[in-house]
Design a protein around this motif. Structure first.
Motif: not given
Length: 203
Positions: A98-102, A24-29, A93-96
């Protein structure tokens, strides 16, 4: 292989620990923390790469945008260390935030939108601003990237460790040079333990 920079006003360290290959993909937190005039950010990837940094940040950027910029800087710290130029692989890419994810998703689609107050002018010694570099990387690797909101403090091992590292970076800078020197070894220990447990549970 690691890189570090520390001083009276900051800390920056990027390193790696051994981690088994996984399907699977690299998971980046990634995660970030803000405290008065300091910001801290950190990342942990299933490849074994990890990093943390903290430094003073202009007080003229305040409120939600300051936190969003810090969250994006955490992703910016990580992306050059994933080796995608040499070995392109899918990345989740995991990020908590939501503004940054947008912003990340918009940049991957070619957007030129940036957080309010972020200066895109060239930095000292001709360096490209961190978020401008991140925007370009999002566009370059858009076909490899997916983004997922990970609720903070919900028990996700990689996210929790990235959060702890970002807080460690700020705390170390506040406490002084001895704490700054000790922070990378503590972060390395956390990364090793987290990835060992994460890969064991995923097997």
């Amino acid at each position: 292989m690691s890189r570090s920079r520390s001083g009276r006003h900051g800390l920056k360290y990027v390193g790696s620990v051994e981690a088994p290959r996984r399907a699977g993909p690299i998971i980046l937190a990634t995660d970030a923390s803000v405290a008065q005039n300091l910001v801290g950010c950190a990342f942990l990837a299933t490849t074994g790469r990890f990093g943390l940094q903290a430094h003073a940040y202009p007080t003229y950027i305040s409120g939600p945008d300051r936190t969003t910029i810090a969250e994006l800087r955490a992703v910016g710290l990580a992306m050059p260390k994933l080796g995608l130029s040499e070995s392109p692989e899918p990345v989740l890419i995991l990020c908590d935030s939501q503004a940054a994810l947008r912003y990340l998703a918009d940049w991957a689609q070619g957007s030129d939108r940036f957080p309010e107050g972020y200066l895109r002018t060239t930095r000292s010694q001709g360096q490209r601003p961190t978020l401008v570099d991140l925007q370009l990387r999002m566009q370059k690797y858009t076909g490899l990237l997916t983004f997922q909101h990970q609720k903070g403090h919900a028990g996700h091992a990689l996210n929790e460790t990235a959060d702890s590292m970002s807080k460690l970076a700020i705390r170390s800078v506040k406490e002084g040079s001895a704490a700054v020197r000790a922070a990378p070894d503590l972060a390395r220990m956390w990364a090793e333990r987290t990835l060992r447990d994460f890969h064991r549970e995923a097997a």
